[in-house]
Scaffold this motif. Structure first.
Motif, short mmCIF file in Angstrom:
data_model
loop_
_atom_site.label_atom_id
_atom_site.label_comp_id
_atom_site.label_asym_id
_atom_site.label_seq_id
_atom_site.Cartn_x
_atom_site.Cartn_y
_atom_site.Cartn_z
N ILE A 89 3.77 -5.87 3.31
CA ILE A 89 2.38 -5.52 3.57
C ILE A 89 2.29 -4.91 4.96
N GLY A 90 1.49 -3.87 5.08
CA GLY A 90 1.20 -3.28 6.38
C GLY A 90 -0.28 -2.93 6.40
N TYR A 91 -0.81 -2.72 7.59
CA TYR A 91 -2.22 -2.38 7.66
C TYR A 91 -2.52 -1.58 8.92
N PHE A 92 -3.66 -0.92 8.88
CA PHE A 92 -4.18 -0.15 10.00
C PHE A 92 -5.62 -0.61 10.20
N GLU A 93 -6.03 -0.79 11.45
CA GLU A 93 -7.39 -1.20 11.76
C GLU A 93 -8.15 -0.01 12.34
N PRO A 94 -8.89 0.73 11.49
CA PRO A 94 -9.61 1.92 11.97
C PRO A 94 -10.76 1.58 12.92
N ARG A 95 -11.30 0.38 12.78
CA ARG A 95 -12.36 -0.11 13.66
C ARG A 95 -12.38 -1.63 13.51
N PRO A 96 -12.95 -2.34 14.46
CA PRO A 96 -13.05 -3.79 14.31
C PRO A 96 -13.83 -4.15 13.04
N GLY A 97 -13.30 -5.08 12.27
CA GLY A 97 -13.96 -5.51 11.04
C GLY A 97 -13.60 -4.68 9.83
N ALA A 98 -12.62 -3.79 9.95
CA ALA A 98 -12.17 -2.98 8.81
C ALA A 98 -10.65 -2.87 8.85
N LEU A 99 -10.03 -3.06 7.70
CA LEU A 99 -8.57 -2.97 7.58
C LEU A 99 -8.22 -2.08 6.40
N GLU A 100 -7.32 -1.14 6.61
CA GLU A 100 -6.78 -0.34 5.52
C GLU A 100 -5.36 -0.85 5.31
N VAL A 101 -5.11 -1.36 4.11
CA VAL A 101 -3.90 -2.12 3.83
C VAL A 101 -3.06 -1.40 2.78
N PHE A 102 -1.74 -1.46 2.95
CA PHE A 102 -0.83 -1.01 1.90
C PHE A 102 0.11 -2.15 1.58
N ALA A 103 0.51 -2.22 0.33
CA ALA A 103 1.44 -3.26 -0.10
C ALA A 103 2.46 -2.63 -1.03
N ARG A 104 3.69 -3.07 -0.89
CA ARG A 104 4.74 -2.68 -1.83
C ARG A 104 4.88 -3.80 -2.84
N ILE A 105 4.76 -3.45 -4.11
CA ILE A 105 4.81 -4.43 -5.19
C ILE A 105 6.11 -4.22 -5.94
N GLY A 106 6.88 -5.26 -6.04
CA GLY A 106 8.16 -5.18 -6.74
C GLY A 106 8.14 -6.00 -8.02
#
Length: 144
Positions: A89-106
């Motif tokens: 899992i990784g994420y980016f915080e574009p602003r406080p209170g918001a997360l854009e998340v990616f996950a690798r599913i195996g």
């Protein structure tokens, strides 16, 4: 340290001494899952058919629920044999209170990508506002 026994009544056996109680060590708080990890598992359970879509009603807002329902209808992570798991899992915080998340599913030797957006509401609860799984996107309509 023992508590002294009360004096015994005439002809009665003395009361046993109270057992020693070891000092309690402070307990460490149970670690809480990060919202990124928690939502990745929730979404994976729905997309793999382990949980019904409606279990996400209180965890989604806006179009996210409809997108999730559309994805779940197609069962993209329902595989025979291997159960899908979150690998990374990784994420980016574009602003406080918001997360854009990616996950690798195996699942077995297959790897899929899942992306989702989380936003924290005024009640401080995180909710999913968008979800995508690798592959073609659902077309938007004018009323979205």
């Amino acid at each position: 340290m023992t508590v002294p026994a009360a004096p015994a009544a005439h002809g009665a056996a003395p009361a046993p001494a109270a057992p020693l109680v070891p000092a309690q060590t402070p307990r460490r708080p149970v670690p809480q899952l990060r919202p990124t990890d928690r939502f990745a598992e929730l979404l994976l359970n729905v997309l793999s058919g382990r949980r019904p879509v409606h279990s996400m009603l209180r965890h989604t807002v806006g179009r996210a629920y409809d997108d999730l329902a559309h994805l779940a209808d197609h069962g993209p992570l329902r595989l025979r044999g291997a159960h899908p798991v979150v690998r990374d899992i990784g994420y980016f915080e574009p602003r406080p209170g918001a997360l854009e998340v990616f996950a690798r599913i195996g699942a077995g030797d297959r790897l899929r990508a899942m992306a989702f957006r989380l936003e924290q509401g005024r009640d401080l609860r995180w909710r999913c506002t968008a979800v995508e799984l690798g592959g073609p996107r659902r077309p938007h309509t004018d009323d979205d």
